[in-house]
Motif scaffolding. Structure first.
Motif, mmCIF file in Angstrom:
data_model
loop_
_atom_site.group_PDB
_atom_site.id
_atom_site.type_symbol
_atom_site.label_atom_id
_atom_site.label_comp_id
_atom_site.label_asym_id
_atom_site.label_seq_id
_atom_site.Cartn_x
_atom_site.Cartn_y
_atom_site.Cartn_z
ATOM 1 N N ILE A 1 0.847 -1.190 0.000
ATOM 2 C CA ILE A 1 0.000 0.000 0.000
ATOM 3 C C ILE A 1 0.885 1.243 0.000
ATOM 4 O O ILE A 1 0.665 2.155 -0.773
ATOM 5 C CB ILE A 1 -0.967 -0.002 1.204
ATOM 6 N N SER A 2 1.886 1.278 0.846
ATOM 7 C CA SER A 2 2.832 2.404 0.980
ATOM 8 C C SER A 2 2.143 3.754 0.772
ATOM 9 O O SER A 2 2.358 4.420 -0.233
ATOM 10 C CB SER A 2 4.041 2.238 0.048
ATOM 11 N N PRO A 3 1.330 4.143 1.759
ATOM 12 C CA PRO A 3 0.433 5.283 1.568
ATOM 13 C C PRO A 3 1.066 6.672 1.571
ATOM 14 O O PRO A 3 0.443 7.621 1.108
ATOM 15 C CB PRO A 3 -0.528 5.157 2.741
ATOM 16 N N GLY B 1 -15.518 0.811 12.416
ATOM 17 C CA GLY B 1 -14.636 1.240 13.499
ATOM 18 C C GLY B 1 -13.850 0.117 14.138
ATOM 19 O O GLY B 1 -13.183 0.311 15.144
ATOM 20 N N GLU B 2 -13.896 -1.074 13.543
ATOM 21 C CA GLU B 2 -13.187 -2.228 14.109
ATOM 22 C C GLU B 2 -11.704 -2.225 13.758
ATOM 23 O O GLU B 2 -10.911 -2.870 14.438
ATOM 24 C CB GLU B 2 -13.829 -3.534 13.621
ATOM 25 N N ILE B 3 -11.329 -1.538 12.683
ATOM 26 C CA ILE B 3 -9.924 -1.427 12.284
ATOM 27 C C ILE B 3 -9.555 0.047 12.323
ATOM 28 O O ILE B 3 -10.192 0.869 11.658
ATOM 29 C CB ILE B 3 -9.678 -1.990 10.870
ATOM 30 N N LYS B 4 -8.555 0.352 13.101
ATOM 31 C CA LYS B 4 -8.064 1.735 13.200
ATOM 32 C C LYS B 4 -6.960 1.946 12.163
ATOM 33 O O LYS B 4 -6.274 1.014 11.776
ATOM 34 C CB LYS B 4 -7.502 2.007 14.598
ATOM 35 N N GLN B 5 -6.783 3.177 11.733
ATOM 36 C CA GLN B 5 -5.729 3.558 10.801
ATOM 37 C C GLN B 5 -5.771 2.725 9.519
ATOM 38 O O GLN B 5 -4.755 2.201 9.062
ATOM 39 C CB GLN B 5 -4.352 3.445 11.470
ATOM 40 N N ALA C 1 -7.206 6.554 7.634
ATOM 41 C CA ALA C 1 -5.815 6.963 7.461
ATOM 42 C C ALA C 1 -5.645 7.409 6.007
ATOM 43 O O ALA C 1 -6.320 6.892 5.114
ATOM 44 C CB ALA C 1 -4.862 5.813 7.789
ATOM 45 N N PRO C 2 -4.765 8.363 5.769
ATOM 46 C CA PRO C 2 -4.642 8.925 4.415
ATOM 47 C C PRO C 2 -3.921 8.010 3.429
ATOM 48 O O PRO C 2 -3.154 7.125 3.826
ATOM 49 C CB PRO C 2 -3.822 10.191 4.639
#
Length: 169
Positions: free
Chosen positions: A84-86, A130-134, A140-141
């Motif tokens: 992904i390397s965001p 909301g179960e996975i953050k970031q 996350a961007p």
């Protein structure tokens, strides 16, 4: 004989990075090129198993993978990376580590709507709940490459067309 390079495929989860990377590896191998595939999901089961998904952990993940790519390239092996390397600055660091002349940034620019429809692991649904953050693209961007070596939209291009475009680089 072609010089070893690194194809760095970046994009959202479900964009098609791993599928394209695997097909590219098969095509290059059939053409007699020495290459290896470094997939983010696989790397996180070993080399990067100790890392999370914070910006700092993502930067370290990319740093490690870039150094592995450099080792492969120096040995004459083309590296195909599906991460992904965001963050643009992390991809820029990878480019510096590997060598800008060997680094091909490939943006798998599939829309988030299509990525969510595909959602092979149910991750987008969990992130929206909301179960996975970031989670990249939701909480996350994702900083899309400004001037990638190639931009592929798997909503518009067939897999064979994506591989053909990459083989022309």
């Amino acid at each position: 004989m072609h010089d070893a390079r690194t194809f760095w495929l970046t994009g959202l989860s479900g964009a098609g990075k791993s599928t394209i990377a695997s097909a590219l590896q098969e095509r290059l191998t059939q053409a007699g090129r020495h290459c290896t595939l470094l997939d983010g999901d696989v790397l996180r089961t070993g080399l990067c198993a100790d890392l999370g998904f914070s910006p700092e952990s993502r930067a370290e993940n990319i740093r490690r993978v870039a150094h592995v790519c450099k080792l492969f390239n120096d040995a004459g092996v083309t590296a195909i990376v599906a991460l992904i390397s965001p963050y643009a600055h992390d991809r820029d660091k990878a480019r510096q580590i590997i060598d800008a002349s060997k680094f091909l940034e490939i943006h798998v620019a599939t829309s988030i709507e299509l990525c969510e429809r595909r959602d092979p692991k149910g991750l987008y649904a969990k992130a929206r709940a909301g179960e996975i953050k970031q989670f990249t693209g939701i909480s996350a961007p994702y900083e899309a490459p400004v001037a990638p070596s190639c931009r592929l939209d798997t909503g518009q291009l067939a897999l064979a067309d994506c591989v053909e475009l990459l083989c022309r680089l």
